[in-house]
Each structure stands twice: as structure tokens, then as C-alpha cells.
Write an enzyme that holds these catalytic residues in place. Structure first.
Site, PDB file in Angstrom:
ATOM      1  N   TYR A 138      77.973 -43.151 -14.932  1.00  0.00           N
ATOM      2  CA  TYR A 138      78.998 -42.327 -15.221  1.00  0.00           C
ATOM      3  C   TYR A 138      78.704 -40.828 -15.538  1.00  0.00           C
ATOM      4  O   TYR A 138      77.499 -40.529 -15.747  1.00  0.00           O
ATOM      5  CB  TYR A 138      79.500 -43.048 -16.864  1.00  0.00           C
ATOM      6  CG  TYR A 138      80.077 -44.604 -16.874  1.00  0.00           C
ATOM      7  CD1 TYR A 138      81.615 -44.352 -16.634  1.00  0.00           C
ATOM      8  CD2 TYR A 138      79.241 -45.504 -16.668  1.00  0.00           C
ATOM      9  CE1 TYR A 138      82.054 -45.722 -16.506  1.00  0.00           C
ATOM     10  CE2 TYR A 138      79.767 -46.706 -16.589  1.00  0.00           C
ATOM     11  CZ  TYR A 138      81.156 -46.973 -16.571  1.00  0.00           C
ATOM     12  OH  TYR A 138      81.655 -48.269 -16.383  1.00  0.00           O
TER      13      TYR A 138
ATOM     14  N   TYR B 272      54.053 -49.263 -49.350  1.00  0.00           N
ATOM     15  CA  TYR B 272      53.697 -47.749 -49.850  1.00  0.00           C
ATOM     16  C   TYR B 272      53.855 -47.707 -51.476  1.00  0.00           C
ATOM     17  O   TYR B 272      53.359 -46.807 -52.036  1.00  0.00           O
ATOM     18  CB  TYR B 272      54.485 -46.654 -48.960  1.00  0.00           C
ATOM     19  CG  TYR B 272      53.739 -46.453 -47.689  1.00  0.00           C
ATOM     20  CD1 TYR B 272      52.733 -47.417 -46.931  1.00  0.00           C
ATOM     21  CD2 TYR B 272      53.765 -45.273 -46.933  1.00  0.00           C
ATOM     22  CE1 TYR B 272      51.916 -46.934 -46.141  1.00  0.00           C
ATOM     23  CE2 TYR B 272      53.320 -44.991 -45.778  1.00  0.00           C
ATOM     24  CZ  TYR B 272      52.347 -45.654 -45.362  1.00  0.00           C
ATOM     25  OH  TYR B 272      51.798 -45.525 -44.284  1.00  0.00           O
TER      26      TYR B 272
ATOM     27  N   GLY C 146      83.009 -52.345 -21.824  1.00  0.00           N
ATOM     28  CA  GLY C 146      82.050 -51.840 -22.871  1.00  0.00           C
ATOM     29  C   GLY C 146      82.539 -51.549 -24.179  1.00  0.00           C
ATOM     30  O   GLY C 146      81.818 -51.545 -25.245  1.00  0.00           O
TER      31      GLY C 146
ATOM     32  N   ASP D  85      84.506 -57.115 -17.728  1.00  0.00           N
ATOM     33  CA  ASP D  85      83.302 -56.546 -16.949  1.00  0.00           C
ATOM     34  C   ASP D  85      83.144 -56.841 -15.542  1.00  0.00           C
ATOM     35  O   ASP D  85      83.233 -55.910 -14.541  1.00  0.00           O
ATOM     36  CB  ASP D  85      81.970 -56.599 -17.481  1.00  0.00           C
ATOM     37  CG  ASP D  85      81.712 -55.562 -18.705  1.00  0.00           C
ATOM     38  OD1 ASP D  85      82.436 -54.858 -18.931  1.00  0.00           O
ATOM     39  OD2 ASP D  85      80.466 -55.516 -19.107  1.00  0.00           O
TER      40      ASP D  85
ATOM     41  N   GLY E  66      84.112 -48.143 -20.314  1.00  0.00           N
ATOM     42  CA  GLY E  66      83.590 -47.021 -19.691  1.00  0.00           C
ATOM     43  C   GLY E  66      84.865 -46.465 -18.896  1.00  0.00           C
ATOM     44  O   GLY E  66      85.830 -47.293 -18.308  1.00  0.00           O
TER      45      GLY E  66
ATOM     46  N   SER F 240      80.993 -54.856 -13.147  1.00  0.00           N
ATOM     47  CA  SER F 240      80.093 -54.243 -14.111  1.00  0.00           C
ATOM     48  C   SER F 240      79.672 -55.299 -14.915  1.00  0.00           C
ATOM     49  O   SER F 240      80.284 -56.609 -14.769  1.00  0.00           O
ATOM     50  CB  SER F 240      80.793 -53.350 -15.105  1.00  0.00           C
ATOM     51  OG  SER F 240      79.992 -52.616 -15.743  1.00  0.00           O
TER      52      SER F 240
HETATM   53  C1  LIG Z   1      92.562 -52.290 -21.595  1.00  0.00           C
HETATM   54  C2  LIG Z   1      93.818 -52.805 -20.689  1.00  0.00           C
HETATM   55  C3  LIG Z   1      93.706 -54.403 -20.697  1.00  0.00           C
HETATM   56  C4  LIG Z   1      94.959 -52.377 -21.217  1.00  0.00           C
HETATM   57  O1  LIG Z   1      96.170 -52.844 -20.374  1.00  0.00           O
HETATM   58  P1  LIG Z   1      97.574 -52.135 -20.508  1.00  0.00           P
HETATM   59  O2  LIG Z   1      98.750 -52.644 -19.655  1.00  0.00           O
HETATM   60  O3  LIG Z   1      98.027 -52.297 -22.116  1.00  0.00           O
HETATM   61  O4  LIG Z   1      97.548 -50.735 -20.292  1.00  0.00           O
HETATM   62  P2  LIG Z   1      97.439 -49.807 -19.059  1.00  0.00           P
HETATM   63  O5  LIG Z   1      96.406 -50.730 -18.075  1.00  0.00           O
HETATM   64  O6  LIG Z   1      98.360 -49.367 -18.434  1.00  0.00           O
HETATM   65  O7  LIG Z   1      96.530 -48.506 -19.345  1.00  0.00           O
HETATM   66  C5  LIG Z   1      97.109 -47.661 -19.825  1.00  0.00           C
HETATM   67  C6  LIG Z   1      96.496 -46.104 -19.216  1.00  0.00           C
HETATM   68  O8  LIG Z   1      95.008 -46.156 -19.690  1.00  0.00           O
HETATM   69  C7  LIG Z   1      94.314 -46.344 -18.428  1.00  0.00           C
HETATM   70  N1  LIG Z   1      93.011 -46.815 -18.784  1.00  0.00           N
HETATM   71  C8  LIG Z   1      92.747 -47.808 -19.603  1.00  0.00           C
HETATM   72  N2  LIG Z   1      91.668 -48.236 -19.659  1.00  0.00           N
HETATM   73  C9  LIG Z   1      90.773 -47.365 -18.843  1.00  0.00           C
HETATM   74  C10 LIG Z   1      89.273 -47.255 -18.694  1.00  0.00           C
HETATM   75  N3  LIG Z   1      88.686 -48.000 -19.027  1.00  0.00           N
HETATM   76  N4  LIG Z   1      89.195 -46.144 -17.645  1.00  0.00           N
HETATM   77  C11 LIG Z   1      89.936 -45.261 -17.319  1.00  0.00           C
HETATM   78  N5  LIG Z   1      91.479 -45.342 -17.551  1.00  0.00           N
HETATM   79  C12 LIG Z   1      91.820 -46.341 -18.275  1.00  0.00           C
HETATM   80  C13 LIG Z   1      95.049 -46.929 -17.293  1.00  0.00           C
HETATM   81  O9  LIG Z   1      94.726 -46.374 -16.019  1.00  0.00           O
HETATM   82  C14 LIG Z   1      96.628 -46.265 -17.868  1.00  0.00           C
HETATM   83  O10 LIG Z   1      96.529 -44.878 -17.364  1.00  0.00           O
HETATM   84  P3  LIG Z   1      97.963 -44.493 -16.408  1.00  0.00           P
HETATM   85  O11 LIG Z   1      97.463 -43.115 -15.968  1.00  0.00           O
HETATM   86  O12 LIG Z   1      97.924 -45.580 -15.181  1.00  0.00           O
HETATM   87  O13 LIG Z   1      98.963 -44.632 -17.375  1.00  0.00           O
HETATM   88  C15 LIG Z   1      93.777 -52.188 -19.197  1.00  0.00           C
HETATM   89  O14 LIG Z   1      93.875 -50.811 -19.288  1.00  0.00           O
HETATM   90  C16 LIG Z   1      92.342 -52.353 -18.464  1.00  0.00           C
HETATM   91  O15 LIG Z   1      91.937 -53.641 -18.185  1.00  0.00           O
HETATM   92  N6  LIG Z   1      91.525 -51.338 -18.480  1.00  0.00           N
HETATM   93  C17 LIG Z   1      90.347 -51.160 -17.760  1.00  0.00           C
HETATM   94  C18 LIG Z   1      89.272 -51.773 -18.527  1.00  0.00           C
HETATM   95  C19 LIG Z   1      88.015 -51.565 -17.731  1.00  0.00           C
HETATM   96  O16 LIG Z   1      87.713 -51.711 -16.390  1.00  0.00           O
HETATM   97  N7  LIG Z   1      86.752 -50.984 -18.357  1.00  0.00           N
HETATM   98  C20 LIG Z   1      85.492 -50.902 -17.870  1.00  0.00           C
HETATM   99  C21 LIG Z   1      84.575 -52.170 -17.933  1.00  0.00           C
HETATM  100  S1  LIG Z   1      83.015 -51.748 -17.637  1.00  0.00           S
HETATM  101  C22 LIG Z   1      82.455 -50.905 -18.974  1.00  0.00           C
HETATM  102  O17 LIG Z   1      83.272 -50.833 -19.900  1.00  0.00           O
HETATM  103  C23 LIG Z   1      80.823 -50.752 -19.037  1.00  0.00           C
HETATM  104  C24 LIG Z   1      80.661 -49.212 -19.290  1.00  0.00           C
HETATM  105  C25 LIG Z   1      79.237 -48.887 -19.341  1.00  0.00           C
HETATM  106  O18 LIG Z   1      78.887 -47.627 -19.490  1.00  0.00           O
HETATM  107  C26 LIG Z   1      78.210 -49.920 -19.129  1.00  0.00           C
HETATM  108  C27 LIG Z   1      76.880 -49.516 -19.346  1.00  0.00           C
HETATM  109  C28 LIG Z   1      75.932 -50.295 -19.206  1.00  0.00           C
HETATM  110  C29 LIG Z   1      76.266 -51.639 -18.611  1.00  0.00           C
HETATM  111  C30 LIG Z   1      77.762 -52.053 -18.641  1.00  0.00           C
HETATM  112  C31 LIG Z   1      78.625 -51.153 -19.107  1.00  0.00           C
HETATM  113  C32 LIG Z   1      79.978 -51.707 -18.945  1.00  0.00           C
HETATM  114  O19 LIG Z   1      80.243 -52.912 -18.453  1.00  0.00           O
END
Ligand SMILES: CC(C)(COP(=O)(O)OP(=O)(O)OC[C@H]1O[C@@H](n2cnc3c(N)ncnc32)[C@H](O)[C@@H]1OP(=O)(O)O)[C@@H](O)C(=O)NCCC(=O)NCCSC(=O)c1cc(O)c2ccccc2c1O
Length: 334
Positions: free
Chosen positions: A119, A307, A181, A205, A109, A210
Site C-alpha cells: 500500500y 523484581y 483488513g 480478502d 485496505g 489478498s
Molecule cells: C464494505 C463493502 C462491502 C460495503 O458495501 P456498500 O455497498 O455498503 O458500499 P460501497 O461498496 O458502495 O462503498 C461505498 C464507497 O466506499 C468505497 N470503498 C469501500 N471500501 C473500500 C476500500 N476498502 N477501499 C477503497 N474504497 C472503498 C467504495 O468504492 C464506494 O466508493 P464510491 O466512490 O464508489 O461511492 C464494500 O464497499 C466492499 O466490499 N469494499 C471493499 C472491501 C475490500 O476489498 N477491502 C480490502 C481487503 S484486503 C485488506 O483489507 C488487506 C489490507 C492489508 O493491508 C493487508 C496486509 C497484509 C495482509 C493482508 C491485508 C489485507 O487483506
């Protein structure tokens, strides 16, 4: 959007034709139909082959998804599900990122769109189903009523359910990061192949408060075992594609350059099998985890088979002819 002309560095533009909707163009995803290269594929060049490719196209944020992305994933998967000559679906993430060269299947997400209860669509996004409805012409009252309902989407879970009920194998092609996700989407896919060089898995998560306590956790535990699933969620440590393969999270690790070709080969191999067998098998595999909904999907296909029998046709005909059915030709098998 990927900066690459071919949408992804593992994407061979000679093998695909784009599927777009003129009324409602895809913004966050790409959708392609596999086409023949000619002799190599045994049919004239340009002819449709029975595999589609659906990709999240937001590599600059590691293919995180917001509500619009989720709408588009749903539309594409549903289209593939209901296209009769499609046998298999490849789900992947485009890349690498034009910003820093990072690869991703999906990071889950988009945390920028996460509100207090779900969201949210960004201000400039019109929810699917309302496009073309002249949102500008809506009264403020109607708009605010719609907005309230749209403010808190969790509909990636609807996509997961659609993936489960799609009677065609969905193959995850994992070029890079697979987290949150995105990790759960991979878990829901029927098969998964990952890039040896760039794939990294991490179930984050709990880091961001989450929890996908449905398929994301429950099905993962079925795939890798209970202790390992707890490790993946509770410690949220990155794990390698080799570990993912050894643990049973994915089926195969391949060199990055072979990622999509492997997924295509699997899709085309599935297409050589009996559609009925694949349908019945997918629903059979799902059944134990999907409760009565899983039983319903399997039973629906059993009803379709029934069927096709003379016995069932006798039941229908007797009703339409206002007579008692004659079951005498149909034994009580045991
Ligand atoms: C994925 C990473 C581990 C990668 O790390 P890396 O160091 O390679 O890259 P950066 O961290 O520098 O990321 C580059 C750039 O992308 C942006 N970004 C990455 N992931 C996201 C994200 N999910 N949302 C928004 N932005 C993201 C990051 O900020 C950088 O941008 P800059 O502008 O700073 O350059 C690492 O990126 C990471 O850990 N990402 C976050 C992962 C995360 O938290 N995901 C969400 C988990 S919760 C979820 O997904 C979820 C969604 C649902 O809809 C659900 C619904 C129902 C139940 C559960 C749900 C759920 O769990």
C-alpha cells in the site's frame, strides 16, 4: 471525515475530550479521552477517566485505511498503550457516511492506495516520522530513496502486533461494515460489541486477491473453529451480528444507540480490575498463539513481579556490593 459535529452518531461529545497533536494533527483518525460527566461518574465533571476512543474517520469509503491512516492508528494505540492511567482502548469507525449514510467499522485496505507490492502513500501524504523534516527541502536523490522504501507498506500488520502486545484490553465497537483488513482488526481486538441494526461482517480478502494469513485467519480459526473460519474466508458471504455473536467472533450485539455506551461500560469495568491481573491475563490468552514473542511478553511481566521480591533485590544488591548473594532466606518452593 464524518459530517456529524460529534464525529459519529453513537458518539456523545459530553463524554470525551479530543487528544490532538499540534505538530502532527490527525487527519484520518480521531482520538479522544473519556471524561467524567460529574455525579454519574463519581468524580468531578471534566476529570479524565481511564478509557480512550480511537476511530478511523473515513466513513465515505467505509473506513478503509491507507498508509497514513495506518500510521495514525499506530501512533494513537501506542500513545494509549504508554499512558499509565489508561486501562482500556475502544477502537471503532466514525460514521455514518455523509455520502450515503452507510456505517462501517472498517472495510480494510484502501484499494485505491494498493500498488503492485503493498500500500502506497498518496502523493500529498508525508509518512509519519518525516513530517516536519521539510520534505520540499530534501534532495531528489534522498526523496527517491525514501520513496522506494515507502512504496510498499503492509504495516497494518505492525498495528496488529502492537494491539497484541498492548497490555490493555482493546474493545472493538462495530457500527457497520467490517470487511477485509477491518475484519482482521476486529479479530485482533480483545472484546467486540456490534450494532444490531447496522453491523455486517464479510471477509472479502480472497475476492480482491489478498489474504491475511496471520491473525486474520489463524486467530479467527481459534475463535470460531476451523470449519467456520474456512467458511468465512472461502465463501466470503456476509454474516449478521447475531451470527457473529453465536459463532464467537464478537461478544455481544446491542441496539445501535447503545453501541458506544456498552463499549465505555466495558472499558470502565476493566478499569475496576487489578492492572497487573489484566496484563497477565491478556498475555496469558495471547501466549499460545504468539509463540516465543507471546512467551516473552508474559515472561517480561513475570520478571517485573520477580523484581518486586526481596530475593531479586538481594541478587541486585549483592552484585552492587561486590559480595556473594545470600539466598538462605529464600526457600526452594515446590
Ligand atoms: C464494505 C463493502 C462491502 C460495503 O458495501 P456498500 O455497498 O455498503 O458500499 P460501497 O461498496 O458502495 O462503498 C461505498 C464507497 O466506499 C468505497 N470503498 C469501500 N471500501 C473500500 C476500500 N476498502 N477501499 C477503497 N474504497 C472503498 C467504495 O468504492 C464506494 O466508493 P464510491 O466512490 O464508489 O461511492 C464494500 O464497499 C466492499 O466490499 N469494499 C471493499 C472491501 C475490500 O476489498 N477491502 C480490502 C481487503 S484486503 C485488506 O483489507 C488487506 C489490507 C492489508 O493491508 C493487508 C496486509 C497484509 C495482509 C493482508 C491485508 C489485507 O487483506
Amino acid at each position: 471525515m464524518s459530517s456529524l459535529p460529534g464525529v459519529s452518531d453513537t458518539f456523545d461529545p459530553q463524554r470525551w475530550r479530543e487528544i490532538q497533536s499540534e505538530d502532527d494533527p490527525l487527519v484520518d483518525t480521531t482520538y479522544h479521552r473519556l471524561i467524567s460527566r460529574g455525579a454519574a461518574d463519581g468524580v468531578p465533571a471534566g476529570v479524565d477517566l481511564p478509557v480512550v476512543r480511537i476511530a478511523i474517520d473515513r466513513p465515505e469509503i467505509r473506513n478503509g485505511f491507507d498508509p497514513r491512516t495506518v500510521d495514525e492508528l499506530y501512533r494513537c494505540i501506542d500513545d494509549a498503550r504508554s499512558t499509565p492511567d489508561v486501562a482500556a482502548i475502544i477502537l471503532t469507525g466514525n460514521g455514518p457516511s455523509p455520502k450515503d449514510g452507510g456505517y462501517a467499522f472498517s472495510s480494510g485496505g484502501d484499494q485505491r492506495s494498493r500498488g503492485t507490492d503493498g500500500y502506497q502513500y498518496l502523493a500529498d501524504q508525508t509518512p509519519y516520522g518525516e513530517r516536519g523534516a521539510d520534505p520540499a527541502g530534501m534532495t531528489e536523490q534522498r526523496r527517491s530513496r525514501i520513496d522506494r522504501g515507502r512504496r510498499a507498506r503492509m504495516h497494518i500488520l505492525e498495528v496488529q502486533r502492537l494491539m497484541r502486545s498492548t497490555p490493555k484490553p482493546i474493545i472493538a465497537a462495530i457500527p457497520g461494515w467490517t470487511t477485509g483488513g477491518g475484519h482482521s482488526l476486529m479479530v485482533v481486538c480483545d472484546l467486540a460489541v456490534a450494532s444490531a441494526e447496522h453491523a455486517v461482517f464479510k471477509q472479502v480478502d480472497a475476492n480482491v486477491s489478498s489474504f491475511d494469513a496471520g491473525y486474520g485467519a489463524g486467530l479467527l480459526a481459534r475463535q470460531v473453529g476451523d470449519k467456520r473460519a474456512r467458511q468465512i474466508f472461502f465463501l466470503a458471504e456476509p454474516y449478521t451480528p447475531q451470527e457473529a455473536e453465536a459463532w464467537g467472533v464478537i461478544n455481544k450485539v446491542v441496539p445501535h444507540a447503545e453501541l458506544e455506551d456498552t463499549a465505555i461500560d466495558w472499558g470502565l469495568t476493566v478499569a475496576t480490575k487489578s492492572p497487573q491481573s489484566i496484563r497477565m491475563l491478556k498475555y496469558a490468552f495471547n501466549m499460545i498463539d504468539d509463540g516465543i514473542a507471546g512467551q516473552q511478553a508474559f515472561a517480561g511481566e513475570a520478571t517485573r513481579l520477580a523484581y518486586m521480591t526481596e530475593e531479586a533485590q538481594e541478587g541486585r544488591d549483592a552484585f552492587l556490593q561486590h559480595r556473594a548473594p545470600d539466598w538462605s532466606k529464600y526457600p526452594y518452593y515446590f
